[in-house]
Write a protein that holds these residues in place. Structure first.
Motif, mmCIF file in Angstrom:
data_model
loop_
_atom_site.group_PDB
_atom_site.id
_atom_site.type_symbol
_atom_site.label_atom_id
_atom_site.label_comp_id
_atom_site.label_asym_id
_atom_site.label_seq_id
_atom_site.Cartn_x
_atom_site.Cartn_y
_atom_site.Cartn_z
ATOM 1 N N GLY A 167 -8.214 9.051 -11.150
ATOM 2 C CA GLY A 167 -8.565 8.149 -10.064
ATOM 3 C C GLY A 167 -8.335 6.688 -10.408
ATOM 4 N N VAL A 168 -8.759 5.829 -9.494
ATOM 5 C CA VAL A 168 -8.636 4.378 -9.652
ATOM 6 C C VAL A 168 -10.022 3.779 -9.482
ATOM 7 C CG1 VAL A 168 -7.554 2.278 -8.785
ATOM 8 C CG2 VAL A 168 -6.297 4.437 -8.709
ATOM 9 N N SER A 169 -10.434 2.955 -10.404
ATOM 10 C CA SER A 169 -11.775 2.368 -10.346
ATOM 11 C C SER A 169 -11.892 1.406 -9.178
ATOM 12 C CB SER A 169 -12.091 1.637 -11.654
ATOM 13 O OG SER A 169 -11.280 0.475 -11.793
ATOM 14 N N ARG A 170 -13.134 1.125 -8.806
ATOM 15 C CA ARG A 170 -13.389 0.181 -7.723
ATOM 16 C C ARG A 170 -12.792 -1.183 -8.042
ATOM 17 N NH1 ARG A 170 -16.423 -3.920 -7.258
ATOM 18 N NH2 ARG A 170 -17.284 -3.499 -9.320
ATOM 19 N N SER A 171 -12.930 -1.616 -9.277
ATOM 20 C CA SER A 171 -12.428 -2.942 -9.637
ATOM 21 C C SER A 171 -10.898 -2.978 -9.649
ATOM 22 C CB SER A 171 -12.991 -3.389 -10.994
ATOM 23 O OG SER A 171 -12.808 -2.389 -11.977
ATOM 24 N N ALA A 172 -10.251 -1.939 -10.171
ATOM 25 C CA ALA A 172 -8.784 -1.913 -10.202
ATOM 26 C C ALA A 172 -8.204 -1.815 -8.801
ATOM 27 C CB ALA A 172 -8.293 -0.751 -11.061
ATOM 28 N N ALA A 173 -8.896 -1.111 -7.905
ATOM 29 C CA ALA A 173 -8.401 -0.921 -6.543
ATOM 30 C C ALA A 173 -8.368 -2.221 -5.757
ATOM 31 C CB ALA A 173 -9.253 0.112 -5.821
ATOM 32 N N GLN A 174 -9.004 -3.273 -6.272
ATOM 33 C CA GLN A 174 -9.005 -4.561 -5.580
ATOM 34 C C GLN A 174 -7.731 -5.367 -5.843
ATOM 35 O OE1 GLN A 174 -12.587 -6.619 -6.729
ATOM 36 N NE2 GLN A 174 -13.922 -4.972 -6.055
ATOM 37 N N ALA A 175 -6.861 -4.876 -6.712
ATOM 38 C CA ALA A 175 -5.641 -5.612 -7.041
ATOM 39 C C ALA A 175 -4.789 -5.824 -5.795
ATOM 40 C CB ALA A 175 -4.842 -4.859 -8.104
ATOM 41 N N LEU A 176 -4.341 -7.032 -5.595
ATOM 42 C CA LEU A 176 -3.567 -7.380 -4.403
ATOM 43 C C LEU A 176 -2.266 -6.590 -4.338
ATOM 44 C CD1 LEU A 176 -4.135 -11.228 -4.601
ATOM 45 C CD2 LEU A 176 -4.970 -9.726 -2.780
ATOM 46 N N GLY A 177 -1.984 -6.046 -3.174
ATOM 47 C CA GLY A 177 -0.745 -5.330 -2.946
ATOM 48 C C GLY A 177 -0.812 -3.844 -3.202
ATOM 49 N N TYR A 178 -1.697 -3.405 -4.062
ATOM 50 C CA TYR A 178 -1.746 -1.992 -4.438
ATOM 51 C C TYR A 178 -2.257 -1.119 -3.300
ATOM 52 C CZ TYR A 178 -0.535 -3.072 -9.262
ATOM 53 O OH TYR A 178 0.134 -3.486 -10.380
ATOM 54 N N LYS A 179 -3.343 -1.528 -2.675
ATOM 55 C CA LYS A 179 -3.892 -0.724 -1.585
ATOM 56 C C LYS A 179 -2.894 -0.614 -0.434
ATOM 57 C CE LYS A 179 -7.753 -0.425 1.674
ATOM 58 N NZ LYS A 179 -6.846 -0.275 2.851
ATOM 59 N N GLU A 180 -2.240 -1.730 -0.130
ATOM 60 C CA GLU A 180 -1.284 -1.732 0.962
ATOM 61 C C GLU A 180 -0.115 -0.784 0.678
ATOM 62 O OE1 GLU A 180 -3.661 -5.405 0.927
ATOM 63 O OE2 GLU A 180 -2.427 -4.409 -0.586
ATOM 64 N N LEU A 181 0.403 -0.816 -0.538
ATOM 65 C CA LEU A 181 1.504 0.079 -0.876
ATOM 66 C C LEU A 181 1.032 1.521 -0.989
ATOM 67 C CD1 LEU A 181 3.643 -2.003 -3.397
ATOM 68 C CD2 LEU A 181 4.040 -1.586 -0.976
ATOM 69 N N ALA A 182 -0.210 1.725 -1.400
ATOM 70 C CA ALA A 182 -0.758 3.084 -1.427
ATOM 71 C C ALA A 182 -0.847 3.645 -0.008
ATOM 72 C CB ALA A 182 -2.126 3.088 -2.102
ATOM 73 N N ASP A 183 -1.204 2.805 0.953
ATOM 74 C CA ASP A 183 -1.231 3.234 2.354
ATOM 75 C C ASP A 183 0.167 3.618 2.825
ATOM 76 O OD1 ASP A 183 -3.951 2.965 2.625
ATOM 77 O OD2 ASP A 183 -3.864 0.974 3.555
#
Length: 306
Positions: free
Chosen positions: A227-243
């Motif tokens: 998985g990805v930790s809550r803090s790492a998931a806040q990295a800019l651009g990552y969530k958007e590309l994961a979507d």
């Protein structure tokens, strides 16, 4: 006796290039990252982590400390960076801190006493949707902390309540707050660019990162079974590309949203650092606004005694 220097500013302003330029002409310099996301291994493209060749050329600290599934706190960052600075100075060299994570920087340069985390308490508080009600509760438990923040600033109100309730100690007892700027052994220098220039650079950097394999990096990190930790998931651009990878949007839509969010983040960084009267601001000149153009100014600050 010379003091360590911290070079700060918004994302994409050219801090890393300027720091590397200084280290190339001042052999006593070692670079220390003050970036809350460059601590994660395997998240190098999207966080603009210095390359292997740059790290071979100049010593870097504070990079690739933990895996993305692990949580990382301000207190742990503070401990590691201060230890790195002490080690650098013990070897007769000097630390140049480089980054734009304001809270992490302030924890280091001001030696903040960082409160612990109480996730169960935080979860219970977060279930209350009325931020004003939370602020009234904080006013009862810690009036001084409540007076230091806007009643509508949900993030700060939640954090103060979390610490006060979870730690059994008023949040305000941990110090005068982030709006105090006491004398520091660190000399603070900031990079400032016109907003239109910064906006263009943010968009251009995302385009370059995609070319460099950003999408593949996100796929690898998000598919890790740990998985990805809550803090790492806040990295800019990552969530958007994961979507995008999950089929919820096109790549173009993901990048457009990432650019917008990063520009808003850069505005918040500017506001954070602008409040600090200790920062000496450098402004790279037009037309290129290349941060390396102010190298001589930074060197003059670097070479100042005391």
């Amino acid at each position: 006796m010379t003091r360590p220097v911290a070079l700060v500013g918004p994302t994409a302003s050219g801090k890393s290039a300027l720091a590397l330029a200084l280290a190339r002409v001042r052999s006593d310099a070692e670079l220390v990252s003050v970036d809350s996301m460059q601590v994660y291994r395997g998240m190098d493209v999207g966080t603009a982590t210095p390359s292997a060749s740059e790290r071979d050329e100049v010593p870097h600290h504070g990079l690739d400390l933990i895996d993305p599934h692990e949580e990382f706190t301000v207190a742990e960052f503070q401990r590691r960076v201060l230890a790195a600075v002490d080690d650098i100075e013990a070897r007769g060299r000097r630390a140049l801190l480089v980054g734009g994570t304001g809270l992490y920087l302030q924890a280091v340069v001001d030696g903040l006493e960082v409160p612990g985390r109480y996730p169960d308490v935080r979860a219970g508080l977060d279930a209350e949707p009325d931020t004003a009600a939370l602020h009234r509760r904080l006013s009862e438990l810690d009036p001084l902390a409540a007076a230091r923040m806007e009643p509508t600033n949900r993030r700060r109100v939640l954090r103060a309540l979390e610490v006060t309730i979870g730690g059994g100690r008023p949040f305000s007892s941990y110090g005068p707050g982030l709006d105090a700027y006491p004398p520091s052994r660190f000399r603070l220098v900031g990079l400032r660019l016109p907003r239109p220039v910064l906006d263009e650079r943010i968009a251009a950097r995302y385009a370059a990162q995609v070319e460099a394999g950003f999408v593949e990096e996100v796929r690898r990190v998000w598919e890790d079974p740990r998985g990805v930790s809550r803090s790492a998931a806040q990295a800019l651009g990552y969530k958007e590309l994961a979507d995008h990878l999950a089929g919820r949007c096109t790549l173009e839509e993901a990048l457009e949203l990432a650019v917008r969010r990063t520009r808003r983040f850069a505005r918040r960084q500017e506001r954070w650092f602008r409040r600090d009267p200790r920062i000496t601001w450098l402004e790279p000149p037009p037309p290129d606004h290349d941060a390396r153009a102010v190298l001589d100014e930074l060197l003059a600050i670097w070479d100042e005694p005391g």
